[in-house]
Design a protein around this motif. Structure first.
Motif, PDB file in Angstrom:
ATOM      1  N   ASP A  54      -0.843  -4.633   5.082  1.00 53.39           N
ATOM      2  CA  ASP A  54      -0.010  -3.622   4.427  1.00 53.39           C
ATOM      3  C   ASP A  54       0.009  -3.785   2.903  1.00 53.39           C
ATOM      4  OD1 ASP A  54       0.580  -2.636   6.894  1.00 53.39           O
ATOM      5  OD2 ASP A  54       2.600  -3.497   7.014  1.00 53.39           O
ATOM      6  N   SER A  55      -0.604  -4.847   2.414  1.00 53.06           N
ATOM      7  CA  SER A  55      -0.614  -5.109   0.973  1.00 53.06           C
ATOM      8  C   SER A  55      -2.040  -5.263   0.477  1.00 53.06           C
ATOM      9  CB  SER A  55       0.182  -6.388   0.657  1.00 53.06           C
ATOM     10  OG  SER A  55       1.533  -6.250   1.030  1.00 53.06           O
ATOM     11  N   LEU A  56      -2.242  -5.018  -0.815  1.00 53.50           N
ATOM     12  CA  LEU A  56      -3.551  -5.208  -1.402  1.00 53.50           C
ATOM     13  C   LEU A  56      -3.430  -5.816  -2.781  1.00 53.50           C
ATOM     14  CD1 LEU A  56      -5.174  -2.047  -2.932  1.00 53.50           C
ATOM     15  CD2 LEU A  56      -2.783  -2.057  -2.263  1.00 53.50           C
ATOM     16  N   THR A 104      -2.683   2.106  -7.496  1.00 54.02           N
ATOM     17  CA  THR A 104      -4.091   1.713  -7.469  1.00 54.02           C
ATOM     18  C   THR A 104      -4.513   0.958  -8.718  1.00 54.02           C
ATOM     19  OG1 THR A 104      -4.732   3.852  -8.419  1.00 54.02           O
ATOM     20  CG2 THR A 104      -4.723   3.665  -6.002  1.00 54.02           C
ATOM     21  N   LYS A 133       0.813  -1.211   0.000  1.00 50.44           N
ATOM     22  CA  LYS A 133       0.000   0.000   0.000  1.00 50.44           C
ATOM     23  C   LYS A 133       0.849   1.264   0.000  1.00 50.44           C
ATOM     24  CE  LYS A 133      -3.971  -2.129   2.328  1.00 50.44           C
ATOM     25  NZ  LYS A 133      -4.819  -2.168   3.555  1.00 50.44           N
TER      26      LYS A 133
END
Length: 336
Positions: free
Chosen positions: A209-211, A134, A129
């Motif tokens: 912390d990640s997506l 995005t 993130k």
């Protein structure tokens, strides 16, 4: 003359492959050797108790129940992406049930066959993130982690070339090493099937912390594989998959299968569960092959929900893996 002898020898060798009796081998051994992912949560991984569990694991059990009469008669063989096809081709495993994409090259260049699509997937990306990314369109110039022996790099090359973007590949032979590298920010993103990314995210030191980005850059129809040349075994594995899908559509569950066989007046249910027809005998099995498969693992929905669905850590929505009459792509030919 030598050419004729050589041709005859080749024909005999090829004929031997065509008539290879995998079912006989499995019955003689008393065990199904099933190749699975060495460790992918939700699909194939060992529990804390040391037992194999997951979506693909359940499919292996369903095939064992259909072919051997006992879902516990499975030897789970962990195979990585690089060795999976050789293990199947060599006979080390009878069935490959490991997140593997059905492609033309894999089915025409290798002496193997996909039996169907068990999971409709697509390739995506996971990022930290902190990068503020995005969209996959923001990844030009990124260092991207790849697992060797997969189609992921070729898909990225196509996508980035079309968008006139660049990237630096960072290759790994072992998934554990790749996950560690991504966790330590040695690459900007990791790309794989979305189902794998959901599982990998849970293995990170700080999953929140990640997506996983919403972009999908390819279609990845995942399915089980068998060797070419054995139509009986191909049909058994293929129709076990179809039986699980049909069972969901016909509302046949693990808990209710016996009662439906005894009481249902619906012809499709009666045929599926062995109350009518010779469908098991046509494959060298008894009439209750599908009944055993469903009782062992449940129907497709039960397998999906137990391993991947909303009540699991992965929380994957059915989406395109829903039934065809519920807005998804899941469709199986009828037993008739």
């Amino acid at each position: 003359m030598k050419r004729l002898v050589a041709a005859a020898a080749l024909f005999c060798a090829f004929s031997g492959v065509l008539h290879a009796a995998t079912l006989d081998d499995v019955k003689a051994r008393g065990m199904l050797n099933c190749g699975v992912n060495p460790g992918l949560q939700g699909f194939a991984a060992k529990t804390e108790e040391g037992q194999w569990a997951g979506f693909d694991v359940d499919f292996c059990k369903a095939v064992a129940a259909a072919a051997l009469g006992d879902p516990s008669k499975v030897e789970f063989v962990p195979v990585n992406a690089q060795e999976r096809f050789e293990k199947l081709n060599s006979g080390a495993i009878d069935l490959l049930a490991r997140n593997t994409t059905w492609t033309m090259e894999r089915e025409t260049k290798l002496p193997l066959r996909f039996v169907g699509v068990s999971y409709h997937d697509g390739q995506g990306f996971i990022v930290k993130k902190l990068l503020g990314v995005t969209s996959a369109l923001n990844l030009s110039g990124a260092a991207i982690c790849f697992l060797s022996g997969t189609t992921t790099q070729a898909n990225v090359e196509d996508f980035f070339r079309e968008k006139e973007m660049t990237f630096t590949p960072v290759m790994f032979d072992r998934l554990d090493d790749l996950v560690k590298a991504f966790d330590e920010s040695k690459c900007d993103t990791y790309t794989a099937d979305l189902s794998q990314l959901y599982a990998i995210r849970l293995r990170l030191a700080n999953p929140d912390d990640s997506l996983v980005l919403s972009d999908v850059i390819s279609k990845e129809p995942l399915g089980p594989m068998v060797r070419q040349g054995d139509e009986q075994w191909f049909n058994i594995v293929r129709w076990t998959l179809f039986a699980l899908v049909n069972a969901e559509e016909l509302e046949v569950t693990a808990a209710g299968a016996d009662e439906l066989k005894a009481k249902s007046k619906k012809p499709p249910v009666r045929r599926l569960l062995g109350a009518e027809g010779t469908f098991g005998a046509d494959m060298g099995l008894d009439p209750e092959w599908a009944l055993r498969a469903v009782k062992a693992t449940g129907n497709y929905a039960e397998i999906f929900n137990r391993n991947l669905g909303a009540e699991t850590p992965l929380a994957i929505e059915r989406g395109i893996n829903g039934l065809w009459n519920a807005g998804g792509l899941l469709y199986a030919p009828p037993v008739r």
